[in-house]
Design a protein around this motif. Structure first.
Motif, mmCIF file in Angstrom:
data_model
loop_
_atom_site.group_PDB
_atom_site.id
_atom_site.type_symbol
_atom_site.label_atom_id
_atom_site.label_comp_id
_atom_site.label_asym_id
_atom_site.label_seq_id
_atom_site.Cartn_x
_atom_site.Cartn_y
_atom_site.Cartn_z
ATOM 1 N N ALA A 189 0.826 -1.205 0.000
ATOM 2 C CA ALA A 189 0.000 0.000 0.000
ATOM 3 C C ALA A 189 0.863 1.260 0.000
ATOM 4 O O ALA A 189 0.645 2.185 -0.785
ATOM 5 C CB ALA A 189 -0.912 -0.019 1.232
ATOM 6 N N PHE A 190 1.876 1.282 0.868
ATOM 7 C CA PHE A 190 2.715 2.461 1.005
ATOM 8 C C PHE A 190 3.530 2.707 -0.267
ATOM 9 O O PHE A 190 3.768 3.854 -0.646
ATOM 10 C CB PHE A 190 3.654 2.292 2.199
ATOM 11 N N SER A 191 3.955 1.617 -0.911
ATOM 12 C CA SER A 191 4.724 1.765 -2.146
ATOM 13 C C SER A 191 3.910 2.487 -3.206
ATOM 14 O O SER A 191 4.428 3.350 -3.931
ATOM 15 C CB SER A 191 5.173 0.399 -2.656
ATOM 16 N N GLY A 192 2.615 2.121 -3.306
ATOM 17 C CA GLY A 192 1.755 2.796 -4.260
ATOM 18 C C GLY A 192 1.599 4.273 -3.934
ATOM 19 O O GLY A 192 1.702 5.140 -4.813
ATOM 20 N N LEU A 193 1.352 4.578 -2.639
ATOM 21 C CA LEU A 193 1.213 5.972 -2.227
ATOM 22 C C LEU A 193 2.517 6.739 -2.425
ATOM 23 O O LEU A 193 2.535 7.860 -2.941
ATOM 24 C CB LEU A 193 0.797 6.031 -0.755
ATOM 25 N N LEU A 194 3.617 6.116 -1.984
ATOM 26 C CA LEU A 194 4.916 6.771 -2.081
ATOM 27 C C LEU A 194 5.308 7.021 -3.530
ATOM 28 O O LEU A 194 5.760 8.113 -3.891
ATOM 29 C CB LEU A 194 5.972 5.916 -1.381
ATOM 30 N N SER A 195 5.111 5.994 -4.344
ATOM 31 C CA SER A 195 5.492 6.133 -5.752
ATOM 32 C C SER A 195 4.654 7.197 -6.450
ATOM 33 O O SER A 195 5.156 7.954 -7.292
ATOM 34 C CB SER A 195 5.338 4.788 -6.465
ATOM 35 N N ALA A 196 3.367 7.250 -6.087
ATOM 36 C CA ALA A 196 2.492 8.258 -6.701
ATOM 37 C C ALA A 196 2.979 9.669 -6.391
ATOM 38 O O ALA A 196 2.846 10.579 -7.215
ATOM 39 C CB ALA A 196 1.056 8.077 -6.205
ATOM 40 N N GLY A 197 3.589 9.859 -5.205
ATOM 41 C CA GLY A 197 4.119 11.163 -4.859
ATOM 42 C C GLY A 197 5.498 11.413 -5.444
ATOM 43 O O GLY A 197 5.791 12.507 -5.935
ATOM 44 N N ILE A 198 6.344 10.373 -5.404
ATOM 45 C CA ILE A 198 7.728 10.548 -5.836
ATOM 46 C C ILE A 198 7.831 10.829 -7.327
ATOM 47 O O ILE A 198 8.707 11.596 -7.756
ATOM 48 C CB ILE A 198 8.564 9.301 -5.453
ATOM 49 N N ILE A 199 6.961 10.228 -8.128
ATOM 50 C CA ILE A 199 7.083 10.425 -9.578
ATOM 51 C C ILE A 199 6.885 11.888 -9.972
ATOM 52 O O ILE A 199 7.287 12.301 -11.067
ATOM 53 C CB ILE A 199 6.092 9.535 -10.361
ATOM 54 N N HIS A 200 6.325 12.697 -9.064
ATOM 55 C CA HIS A 200 6.187 14.125 -9.346
ATOM 56 C C HIS A 200 7.514 14.858 -9.187
ATOM 57 O O HIS A 200 7.601 16.059 -9.496
ATOM 58 C CB HIS A 200 5.124 14.748 -8.440
ATOM 59 N N MET A 320 -4.909 2.756 -6.408
ATOM 60 C CA MET A 320 -5.971 1.747 -6.302
ATOM 61 C C MET A 320 -5.457 0.393 -5.817
ATOM 62 O O MET A 320 -6.249 -0.508 -5.542
ATOM 63 C CB MET A 320 -6.679 1.590 -7.648
ATOM 64 N N THR A 321 -4.124 0.233 -5.699
ATOM 65 C CA THR A 321 -3.582 -0.994 -5.101
ATOM 66 C C THR A 321 -3.657 -0.946 -3.576
ATOM 67 O O THR A 321 -3.519 -1.977 -2.921
ATOM 68 C CB THR A 321 -2.106 -1.199 -5.502
ATOM 69 N N VAL A 322 -3.893 0.223 -3.013
ATOM 70 C CA VAL A 322 -3.818 0.385 -1.561
ATOM 71 C C VAL A 322 -4.954 -0.338 -0.824
ATOM 72 O O VAL A 322 -4.691 -1.094 0.128
ATOM 73 C CB VAL A 322 -3.785 1.882 -1.184
ATOM 74 N N PRO A 323 -6.242 -0.144 -1.187
ATOM 75 C CA PRO A 323 -7.316 -0.748 -0.381
ATOM 76 C C PRO A 323 -7.239 -2.268 -0.239
ATOM 77 O O PRO A 323 -7.417 -2.773 0.891
ATOM 78 C CB PRO A 323 -8.597 -0.307 -1.125
ATOM 79 N N PRO A 324 -6.989 -3.062 -1.305
ATOM 80 C CA PRO A 324 -6.927 -4.517 -1.102
ATOM 81 C C PRO A 324 -5.840 -4.939 -0.119
ATOM 82 O O PRO A 324 -6.039 -5.861 0.683
ATOM 83 C CB PRO A 324 -6.652 -5.067 -2.512
ATOM 84 N N PHE A 325 -4.688 -4.263 -0.170
ATOM 85 C CA PHE A 325 -3.615 -4.630 0.747
ATOM 86 C C PHE A 325 -3.887 -4.141 2.163
ATOM 87 O O PHE A 325 -3.436 -4.762 3.133
ATOM 88 C CB PHE A 325 -2.279 -4.097 0.238
ATOM 89 N N ALA A 326 -4.617 -3.055 2.311
ATOM 90 C CA ALA A 326 -5.001 -2.601 3.650
ATOM 91 C C ALA A 326 -5.930 -3.624 4.308
ATOM 92 O O ALA A 326 -5.788 -3.938 5.497
ATOM 93 C CB ALA A 326 -5.678 -1.238 3.558
#
Length: 500
Positions: A189-200, A320-326
């Protein structure tokens, strides 16, 4: 002879240098529910606060890199390196080959040298290589980095499982492994959130956004690894902030459950390695591990791509990968509490395997993208949550220590066969958006998981009944005399009761 008449023996755990002097006593390896005294419950909680945060953070960072490669791909890495789907799969496969080769030796090194040195060293070297992925510019660079990540960090999963299995009694282990595995879901979950921010950060220092994913995560891994050299205890008897009396109480509890063992009781490597292949339940659990990791690796690496095939794009697909892993992390803790309390590891795995089977069936037959996304909430938690009871089941039902270490490493080694398959299932063999061949394959693996769990459960139940009859016969002949001490005590002994 009374226990007070025995000479003191040196009791050793993972690190041969970590010792505590205790009186010898016959092991009591029953798995019946016990009333835990309040002072002991407090000691286990204190040990939790010392051990679980650092080992969970280490495992979280190990898992973070596993998922970052998938997020970097979605963020443009594959296009920037000018590689095909087949080349991407080759690079991921390159990581798995050394990973397969180092796992059994690394667990043996943990026993000989000690986990405080080996585990942080693995994550430190892997973190350095992870950082180097941020400066790679070619397919050859990607393959090289993935190879050395597999080499340095390949032994981390079996090593972490062995580490926790040496700190806690058998009926307290799954919750702790589930907490560690929840770091895997949190990393997803965190990887998805982190990556979404870092790519900016794209363009900063002339680096693309996907490169910053590796640079920042690798730097954080290195920092935590350096801290772990000082905080990670070798054994419960060398843990910081514990009084000598507290260490003795913990050692007594572990010895009563056959976890804390003397030098000769640890067993010898080659004899115990050969005996693994004569144990039906271990072989079935290893096969379950292949099914499990084939599916988990597929989801961990390709879930952003799977979600992108449902119509989501870029950072939205990652989010959208975050909720299933949460959901997976929450369910893993809940099932662990039930399994530890009632010793029903096999039953929880059957339920979880059935849940994953239903989820994959929904994903296969539906043409509605909303339904297919909803199916992720069945098969992602169903697959993910099998890991903690499976690792605990192997650790609980193998003895002595050397066999336990080897069995955990062997399962992790063989599972990489499934991981290699998973690298090719999505995209190379089974194209988007339906991923039909991949879904059918993973669906079959869930059915195989349930069948193997039932087989292992039936075998262990039958063995426990047989051992109970033999113990009753021995007591009928010998009365109240203490059980004979076997050195080393192996799991096939009638004095060793399997955890169901």
């Amino acid at each position: 002879m009374s226990s007070s008449e025995h000479d003191p023996k040196v009791v050793e755990t993972l690190d041969e240098k970590s010792v505590v002097h205790l009186e010898c006593a016959p092991p009591a390896l029953d798995v019946e529910s016990r009333n835990v005294p309040p002072h002991m419950a407090k000691l286990w909680r204190k040990l939790d606060f010392l051990v679980l945060p650092i080992i969970s953070i280490i495992y979280f960072l190990f898992s973070l890199d596993r998922y970052s490669i998938g997020n970097a791909r979605v963020a443009g890495m594959q296009k920037a390196l000018h590689i095909t789907d087949d080349q991407y799969s080759i690079a991921l496969t390159a990581q798995l080959i050394p990973q397969m080769l180092v796992q059994i030796p690394s667990n043996h090194l943990i026993i000989v040298i000690g986990p405080r040195i080996i585990i942080p060293s693995m994550i430190l070297c892997g973190g350095i290589v992870c950082t180097l992925q941020g400066v790679m510019t070619s397919f050859a660079g990607l393959v090289t980095c993935r190879f050395f990540i597999g080499f340095f960090q390949g032994g981390l999963l079996p090593g972490a499982s062995l580490y926790l299995a040496s700190f806690y009694p058998r009926r307290k282990l799954q919750l702790r492994i589930a907490i560690m595995h929840s770091a895997l879901a949190s990393a997803s979950a965190f990887s998805g959130l982190l990556s979404a921010g870092i790519i900016h950060m794209d363009g900063i220092a002339h680096k693309p956004g996907w490169a910053w994913i590796f640079l920042l995560e690798g730097l954080f891994i290195v920092i935590v690894a350096l801290v772990a050299f000082f905080l990670l205890p070798d054994s419960p008897t060398t843990a910081l902030f514990f009084k000598d009396s507290e260490k003795t109480l913990i050692a007594d509890g572990l010895r009563d459950d056959g976890i804390l063992v003397e030098g000769p009781e640890k067993g010898c490597f080659w004899p115990e390695f050969r005996r693994i292949f004569t144990q039906p339940h271990i072989l079935l659990m290893v096969l379950i591990d292949v099914f499990y990791d084939s599916t988990l690796s597929s989801l961990g690496t390709f879930l952003p791509s799977i979600i992108a095939s449902l119509g989501y794009r870029g950072s939205v697909a990652q989010l959208m990968t975050v909720p299933p892993f949460a959901v997976s992390a929450t369910l893993a803790i809940f099932t662990a509490l039930i399994a530890d309390r009632y010793a029903v590891r096999g039953l929880t795995m059957i339920i979880l395997g059935t849940m994953a089977t239903i989820g994959f069936a929904m994903f296969l037959v539906s043409y509605d993208d909303n339904v297919r996304y909803g199916s992720l909430f069945l098969f992602v938690p169903g697959v993910f949550c099998i890991g903690p009871p499976l690792g605990t089941w192997i650790a609980n039902n193998t003895a002595p220590l050397v066999r336990r270490a080897t069995a955990l490493a062997l399962a992790s080694t063989i599972r990489n066969v499934g991981s290699i398959l998973s690298m090719w299932l999505f995209g190379a063999i089974s194209p988007p958006p339906r991923y039909t061949s991949a879904t059918i394959t993973l669906l079959a693996f869930q059915v195989g998981t349930v069948v193997c769990v039932v087989g292992a459960w039936v075998y262990l139940a039958r063995e426990n009944r047989r051992k109970e009859r033999m113990r009753a016969e021995w007591r009928a002949c010998h009365g109240a005399v203490d059980a004979p001490r076997e050195v080393p005590l192996r799991n096939e002994s009638i004095w060793f009761e399997y955890v169901m």
